[in-house]
Scaffold this motif. Sequence first.
Motif, PDB file in Angstrom:
ATOM      1  N   MET A   1       0.922  -1.204  -0.009  1.00  0.00           N
ATOM      2  CA  MET A   1       0.058   0.038  -0.085  1.00  0.00           C
ATOM      3  C   MET A   1       0.996   1.330   0.157  1.00  0.00           C
ATOM      4  O   MET A   1       1.696   1.270   0.728  1.00  0.00           O
ATOM      5  N   LYS A   2       0.632   2.312  -0.931  1.00  0.00           N
ATOM      6  CA  LYS A   2       1.539   3.355  -0.709  1.00  0.00           C
ATOM      7  C   LYS A   2       0.974   4.226   0.296  1.00  0.00           C
ATOM      8  O   LYS A   2      -0.345   4.319   1.030  1.00  0.00           O
ATOM      9  N   LYS A   3       1.908   4.919   0.846  1.00  0.00           N
ATOM     10  CA  LYS A   3       1.906   5.814   2.098  1.00  0.00           C
ATOM     11  C   LYS A   3       0.755   6.857   1.697  1.00  0.00           C
ATOM     12  O   LYS A   3       0.852   7.517   0.708  1.00  0.00           O
ATOM     13  N   ILE A   4      -0.248   6.901   2.679  1.00  0.00           N
ATOM     14  CA  ILE A   4      -1.121   8.141   2.597  1.00  0.00           C
ATOM     15  C   ILE A   4      -1.233   9.047   3.859  1.00  0.00           C
ATOM     16  O   ILE A   4      -0.465   8.610   4.814  1.00  0.00           O
ATOM     17  N   ILE A   5      -2.167   9.719   3.748  1.00  0.00           N
ATOM     18  CA  ILE A   5      -2.376  10.588   4.899  1.00  0.00           C
ATOM     19  C   ILE A   5      -3.901  10.285   5.485  1.00  0.00           C
ATOM     20  O   ILE A   5      -4.853  10.337   4.649  1.00  0.00           O
ATOM     21  N   ILE A   6      -4.017  10.104   6.618  1.00  0.00           N
ATOM     22  CA  ILE A   6      -5.260   9.565   7.380  1.00  0.00           C
ATOM     23  C   ILE A   6      -5.613  10.783   8.482  1.00  0.00           C
ATOM     24  O   ILE A   6      -4.943  11.119   9.240  1.00  0.00           O
ATOM     25  N   ALA A   7      -6.636  11.397   8.049  1.00  0.00           N
ATOM     26  CA  ALA A   7      -7.058  12.650   8.901  1.00  0.00           C
ATOM     27  C   ALA A   7      -8.347  12.076   9.631  1.00  0.00           C
ATOM     28  O   ALA A   7      -9.326  11.525   9.200  1.00  0.00           O
ATOM     29  N   VAL A   8      -8.176  12.449  11.167  1.00  0.00           N
ATOM     30  CA  VAL A   8      -9.236  11.879  11.755  1.00  0.00           C
ATOM     31  C   VAL A   8      -9.748  13.081  12.722  1.00  0.00           C
ATOM     32  O   VAL A   8      -8.819  13.729  13.428  1.00  0.00           O
ATOM     33  N   ASP A   9     -11.017  13.562  12.416  1.00  0.00           N
ATOM     34  CA  ASP A   9     -11.582  14.812  13.227  1.00  0.00           C
ATOM     35  C   ASP A   9     -12.718  14.442  13.891  1.00  0.00           C
ATOM     36  O   ASP A   9     -13.517  13.296  13.782  1.00  0.00           O
ATOM     37  N   GLY A  10     -12.894  14.881  14.961  1.00  0.00           N
ATOM     38  CA  GLY A  10     -14.311  14.840  15.741  1.00  0.00           C
ATOM     39  C   GLY A  10     -14.261  15.597  17.014  1.00  0.00           C
ATOM     40  O   GLY A  10     -13.559  16.350  17.321  1.00  0.00           O
ATOM     41  N   TYR A  11     -15.347  15.218  17.745  1.00  0.00           N
ATOM     42  CA  TYR A  11     -15.545  15.770  18.988  1.00  0.00           C
ATOM     43  C   TYR A  11     -14.495  15.502  20.158  1.00  0.00           C
ATOM     44  O   TYR A  11     -14.029  14.546  19.868  1.00  0.00           O
ATOM     45  N   SER A  12     -14.336  16.172  21.146  1.00  0.00           N
ATOM     46  CA  SER A  12     -13.263  15.900  22.188  1.00  0.00           C
ATOM     47  C   SER A  12     -13.809  14.666  22.936  1.00  0.00           C
ATOM     48  O   SER A  12     -15.025  14.376  23.092  1.00  0.00           O
ATOM     49  N   SER A  13     -12.701  13.844  23.513  1.00  0.00           N
ATOM     50  CA  SER A  13     -13.167  12.694  24.262  1.00  0.00           C
ATOM     51  C   SER A  13     -13.859  11.488  23.224  1.00  0.00           C
ATOM     52  O   SER A  13     -14.761  10.783  23.865  1.00  0.00           O
ATOM     53  N   GLY A  14     -14.025  11.627  21.912  1.00  0.00           N
ATOM     54  CA  GLY A  14     -14.542  10.799  21.238  1.00  0.00           C
ATOM     55  C   GLY A  14     -13.798   9.526  20.856  1.00  0.00           C
ATOM     56  O   GLY A  14     -14.252   8.843  20.227  1.00  0.00           O
ATOM     57  N   GLY A  15     -12.842   9.276  21.635  1.00  0.00           N
ATOM     58  CA  GLY A  15     -12.062   8.054  21.206  1.00  0.00           C
ATOM     59  C   GLY A  15     -11.101   8.420  20.172  1.00  0.00           C
ATOM     60  O   GLY A  15     -10.487   7.348  19.531  1.00  0.00           O
ATOM     61  N   LYS A  16     -10.936   9.546  19.592  1.00  0.00           N
ATOM     62  CA  LYS A  16     -10.112   9.861  18.280  1.00  0.00           C
ATOM     63  C   LYS A  16      -8.575   9.282  18.636  1.00  0.00           C
ATOM     64  O   LYS A  16      -8.087   8.568  17.581  1.00  0.00           O
ATOM     65  N   SER A  17      -7.945   9.613  19.622  1.00  0.00           N
ATOM     66  CA  SER A  17      -6.586   9.224  19.837  1.00  0.00           C
ATOM     67  C   SER A  17      -6.405   7.961  19.947  1.00  0.00           C
ATOM     68  O   SER A  17      -5.497   7.422  19.426  1.00  0.00           O
ATOM     69  N   ALA A 140      -5.974  14.972   2.124  1.00  0.00           N
ATOM     70  CA  ALA A 140      -5.732  13.735   2.726  1.00  0.00           C
ATOM     71  C   ALA A 140      -6.782  12.670   1.772  1.00  0.00           C
ATOM     72  O   ALA A 140      -7.706  12.864   1.503  1.00  0.00           O
ATOM     73  N   GLU A 141      -5.959  11.311   1.715  1.00  0.00           N
ATOM     74  CA  GLU A 141      -6.573  10.135   0.914  1.00  0.00           C
ATOM     75  C   GLU A 141      -7.779   9.956   1.800  1.00  0.00           C
ATOM     76  O   GLU A 141      -8.844   9.324   1.075  1.00  0.00           O
ATOM     77  N   LEU A 142      -7.691   9.869   2.949  1.00  0.00           N
ATOM     78  CA  LEU A 142      -8.835   9.090   3.793  1.00  0.00           C
ATOM     79  C   LEU A 142      -8.983  10.262   5.017  1.00  0.00           C
ATOM     80  O   LEU A 142      -8.012  10.566   5.718  1.00  0.00           O
ATOM     81  N   LYS A 143     -10.330  10.498   5.083  1.00  0.00           N
ATOM     82  CA  LYS A 143     -10.825  11.445   6.071  1.00  0.00           C
ATOM     83  C   LYS A 143     -11.888  10.597   6.838  1.00  0.00           C
ATOM     84  O   LYS A 143     -12.859  10.163   6.188  1.00  0.00           O
ATOM     85  N   ILE A 144     -11.608  10.815   8.218  1.00  0.00           N
ATOM     86  CA  ILE A 144     -12.681  10.112   8.965  1.00  0.00           C
ATOM     87  C   ILE A 144     -13.406  11.191  10.009  1.00  0.00           C
ATOM     88  O   ILE A 144     -12.597  11.959  10.543  1.00  0.00           O
ATOM     89  N   PHE A 145     -14.601  11.065  10.205  1.00  0.00           N
ATOM     90  CA  PHE A 145     -15.183  12.116  11.154  1.00  0.00           C
ATOM     91  C   PHE A 145     -15.776  11.210  12.081  1.00  0.00           C
ATOM     92  O   PHE A 145     -16.584  10.474  11.830  1.00  0.00           O
ATOM     93  N   MET A 146     -15.397  11.327  13.301  1.00  0.00           N
ATOM     94  CA  MET A 146     -15.871  10.585  14.645  1.00  0.00           C
ATOM     95  C   MET A 146     -16.829  11.174  15.501  1.00  0.00           C
ATOM     96  O   MET A 146     -16.576  12.278  15.846  1.00  0.00           O
ATOM     97  N   THR A 147     -17.856  10.576  15.690  1.00  0.00           N
ATOM     98  CA  THR A 147     -18.729  10.957  16.683  1.00  0.00           C
ATOM     99  C   THR A 147     -19.116   9.863  17.870  1.00  0.00           C
ATOM    100  O   THR A 147     -18.971   8.844  17.611  1.00  0.00           O
ATOM    101  N   ALA A 148     -19.809  10.322  18.861  1.00  0.00           N
ATOM    102  CA  ALA A 148     -20.133   9.333  19.889  1.00  0.00           C
ATOM    103  C   ALA A 148     -20.998  10.431  20.809  1.00  0.00           C
ATOM    104  O   ALA A 148     -20.804  11.511  20.732  1.00  0.00           O
ATOM    105  N   ASP A 149     -21.816   9.381  21.331  1.00  0.00           N
ATOM    106  CA  ASP A 149     -22.952  10.136  22.291  1.00  0.00           C
ATOM    107  C   ASP A 149     -22.101  11.046  23.467  1.00  0.00           C
ATOM    108  O   ASP A 149     -21.188  10.627  23.860  1.00  0.00           O
ATOM    109  N   PRO A 150     -22.485  12.280  23.692  1.00  0.00           N
ATOM    110  CA  PRO A 150     -21.758  13.049  24.651  1.00  0.00           C
ATOM    111  C   PRO A 150     -21.837  12.498  25.923  1.00  0.00           C
ATOM    112  O   PRO A 150     -20.489  12.600  26.736  1.00  0.00           O
ATOM    113  N   HIS A 151     -22.770  11.607  26.494  1.00  0.00           N
ATOM    114  CA  HIS A 151     -22.824  11.061  27.836  1.00  0.00           C
ATOM    115  C   HIS A 151     -21.675   9.984  27.808  1.00  0.00           C
ATOM    116  O   HIS A 151     -20.971   9.694  28.613  1.00  0.00           O
TER     117      HIS A 151
END
Length: 223
Positions: A1-17, A140-151
């Motif tokens: 697989m050729k090297k790509i950039i993966i962008a992960v955005d979303g709300y705080s404490s949504g498990g992004k890291s 970025a070749e792959l963009k991910i937007f993460m969401t999760a319930d605030p609670h």
Amino acid sequence: MKKIIIAVDGYSSGGKSTFAKAVAAKLGYIFIDTGAMYRAVTLYAMRRGIADEPAALVAALPDVHIDFRFNPRTGRSDVYLNGENVEAEIRRIDVSNRVSAVSSIPEVRAKLVAMQQEMGRAKGIVMDGRDIGTVVFPDAELKIFMTADPHVRAERRYKELIAKGEQVSMEEIEKNIRERDRQDETREVSPLRRAEDAVMLDNSRMTVEEQMDWIAGQLERFE
Ligand code: DC
């Protein structure tokens, strides 16, 4: 697989890291937590007593040096502020309460975005934040937007902080999360929003293993 950039955005404490780190480890990519960079600038401002003085902070920006260094003990990179490891200190709730204000200063964003773009020049990077797919790497070749319930997010952050021995209440955490969501979404410069070409990942009821199965499916098109 050729090297790509993966962008992960979303709300705080949504498990992004957690997610972004696991994806980087699986692919042998570099992982960059851009929230840590905004937190480090916030900590600098707090220590200098200028967290509520944007003009003074902008004037001091040339003195703020941030870098990441691998920590063999934890197997992850820690953030350094002017040569000092501040990884633990930047996660404190008083820093969390001030970081949205600091990250809404255009000059702060310009400085950190330029650093982030430089880090991604060679690709092979997973970067998490709020504006990675929209501003930092719009191509970025792959963009991910993460969401999760605030609670659900509040519960996760609560457990993390209690495990670290911090004295916090669930109410305080949930309030901080909802307030940061509001500030992140409504700020004038680079508000949090989903890039049109981002794929959604709602992880409220997903384990990390399930999220890894999901990303494996997403990566098939780059093979
Ligand atoms: O991901 P985090 O909660 O550690 O981020 C801390 C803060 O930094 C968050 O309130 C919003 C800000 N941030 C930002 O404005 N842009 C980014 N790319 C990453 C974080």
